[in-house]
Design a protein around this motif. Structure first.
Motif, PDB file in Angstrom:
ATOM      1  N   PRO A  55     164.600  18.828  47.428  1.00  0.00           N
ATOM      2  CA  PRO A  55     164.305  17.680  48.279  1.00  0.00           C
ATOM      3  C   PRO A  55     165.549  17.156  48.974  1.00  0.00           C
ATOM      4  N   SER A  56     165.348  16.367  50.023  1.00  0.00           N
ATOM      5  CA  SER A  56     166.470  15.727  50.711  1.00  0.00           C
ATOM      6  C   SER A  56     167.249  14.871  49.718  1.00  0.00           C
ATOM      7  N   GLY A  57     168.569  14.953  49.803  1.00  0.00           N
ATOM      8  CA  GLY A  57     169.412  14.184  48.902  1.00  0.00           C
ATOM      9  C   GLY A  57     169.669  14.833  47.565  1.00  0.00           C
ATOM     10  N   SER A  58     169.215  16.086  47.397  1.00  0.00           N
ATOM     11  CA  SER A  58     169.392  16.764  46.109  1.00  0.00           C
ATOM     12  C   SER A  58     170.768  17.408  45.957  1.00  0.00           C
ATOM     13  N   GLY A  59     171.544  17.455  47.035  1.00  0.00           N
ATOM     14  CA  GLY A  59     172.896  18.030  46.949  1.00  0.00           C
ATOM     15  C   GLY A  59     173.029  19.384  47.620  1.00  0.00           C
ATOM     16  N   LYS A  60     172.051  19.803  48.414  1.00  0.00           N
ATOM     17  CA  LYS A  60     172.096  21.131  49.022  1.00  0.00           C
ATOM     18  C   LYS A  60     173.280  21.276  49.984  1.00  0.00           C
ATOM     19  N   SER A  61     173.525  20.251  50.779  1.00  0.00           N
ATOM     20  CA  SER A  61     174.639  20.322  51.738  1.00  0.00           C
ATOM     21  C   SER A  61     175.982  20.373  51.012  1.00  0.00           C
ATOM     22  N   THR A  62     176.100  19.589  49.947  1.00  0.00           N
ATOM     23  CA  THR A  62     177.336  19.608  49.160  1.00  0.00           C
ATOM     24  C   THR A  62     177.522  20.971  48.506  1.00  0.00           C
ATOM     25  N   PHE A  63     176.444  21.520  47.957  1.00  0.00           N
ATOM     26  CA  PHE A  63     176.504  22.846  47.350  1.00  0.00           C
ATOM     27  C   PHE A  63     176.980  23.880  48.359  1.00  0.00           C
ATOM     28  N   LEU A  64     176.422  23.858  49.570  1.00  0.00           N
ATOM     29  CA  LEU A  64     176.776  24.839  50.588  1.00  0.00           C
ATOM     30  C   LEU A  64     178.228  24.661  51.036  1.00  0.00           C
ATOM     31  N   SER A  65     178.674  23.420  51.137  1.00  0.00           N
ATOM     32  CA  SER A  65     180.058  23.162  51.538  1.00  0.00           C
ATOM     33  C   SER A  65     181.045  23.669  50.499  1.00  0.00           C
ATOM     34  N   ILE A  66     180.707  23.519  49.217  1.00  0.00           N
ATOM     35  CA  ILE A  66     181.582  24.020  48.152  1.00  0.00           C
ATOM     36  C   ILE A  66     181.563  25.538  48.119  1.00  0.00           C
ATOM     37  N   ALA A  67     180.367  26.131  48.239  1.00  0.00           N
ATOM     38  CA  ALA A  67     180.266  27.590  48.243  1.00  0.00           C
ATOM     39  C   ALA A  67     180.973  28.202  49.443  1.00  0.00           C
ATOM     40  N   GLY A  68     181.060  27.445  50.548  1.00  0.00           N
ATOM     41  CA  GLY A  68     181.705  27.939  51.753  1.00  0.00           C
ATOM     42  C   GLY A  68     183.165  27.557  51.879  1.00  0.00           C
ATOM     43  N   ALA A  69     183.767  27.078  50.817  1.00  0.00           N
ATOM     44  CA  ALA A  69     185.191  26.732  50.799  1.00  0.00           C
ATOM     45  C   ALA A  69     185.536  25.637  51.810  1.00  0.00           C
TER      46      ALA A  69
END
Length: 238
Positions: A55-69
């Motif tokens: 869901p929105s706000g679950s941390g997907k963008s943060t996860f992708l930013s960390i995985a993408g350095a």
């Protein structure tokens, strides 16, 4: 319920291209601190396309930013292409992103003043690739993604599906270890979304990349090898 994934050990696992171990991230400090990811661990192997949904706000963008350095986690380890990101400076991280990670965005983000073939050659130039090798690589990718006839067209002359296929080709251009896609089908209709995802999955398998696609589009999940659900900062299978 225990939501922590069973992780393949990273040490010696040569086919693992992306590995996050015990990653946590919080914004703010003290009483205002907001924990977005908590003790998150996952691995993505060569030739594997993994979908991350939530869901929105679950941390997907943060996860992708960390995985993408692009973002350093508060705690935990990230390995890309067998290399640990710990201790890397900004220049080293930028170089790693250019050579080891291919990004695909929701709106393709093509440069409007470059033709299709030039989009790919520009990325190769940034990576200091040999011109002749870059030309061959671009021609091969455009052929495999059905874009050869469109190679001299500007982005505004392409359909939405064609622009996303160009974005896939551009992400693959520098032969990265990891492909990260952020809602790549959000602006496409169902048929074009499935076509783009199918092409992405085929190229990831053919070239031995590790692929992660963050999506709300449940229709493309059958083309992914695994589905991970991000809820309350934690990943679980299914």
């Amino acid at each position: 319920m225990n939501t922590k994934l069973n992780i393949v050990p990273f040490s010696g696992a040569e086919d693992i291209k992306l590995h996050l171990e015990g990653v946590s991230h919080a914004y703010g400090d003290g009483e205002s601190e907001l924990t977005v990811l908590e003790d998150l661990s996952c691995s993505v192997k060569s030739g594997e396309l993994v979908a991350v949904v939530g869901p929105s706000g679950s941390g997907k963008s943060t996860f992708l930013s960390i995985a993408g350095a692009l973002l350093t986690p508060s705690r935990g380890e990230v390995h890309i292409g067998g290399r640990s990101l710990s201790g890397m400076n900004e220049r080293q991280l930028a170089d790693l992103r250019l050579h080891e990670i291919g990004f695909i965005f929701q709106g393709a983000n093509l440069l409007p003043y470059l033709k299709v073939e030039e989009q790919l050659r520009f990325v190769a130039k940034l990576g200091r690739a040999d011109k002749e090798q870059a030309a061959r690589r671009a021609a091969e990718l455009l052929e495999r993604l059905g874009l050869t006839a469109r190679r001299k067209h500007y982005p505004d002359k392409l359909s939405g599906g064609e622009r996303q296929r160009v974005a896939v080709a551009r992400a693959l251009m520098n032969d990265p270890s990891v492909i990260l896609a952020d809602e790549p089908t959000a602006s496409l209709d169902a048929d074009r979304g499935r076509d783009v995802t199918k092409l992405l999955a085929e190229r990831i398998k053919a070239e031995g990349k590790a692929g992660v696609i963050v999506t709300h589009d449940e229709r493309i999940l059958p083309y992914c090898d695994r589905v991970l659900r991000l809820e309350s900062g934690r990943l679980r299978e299914g």
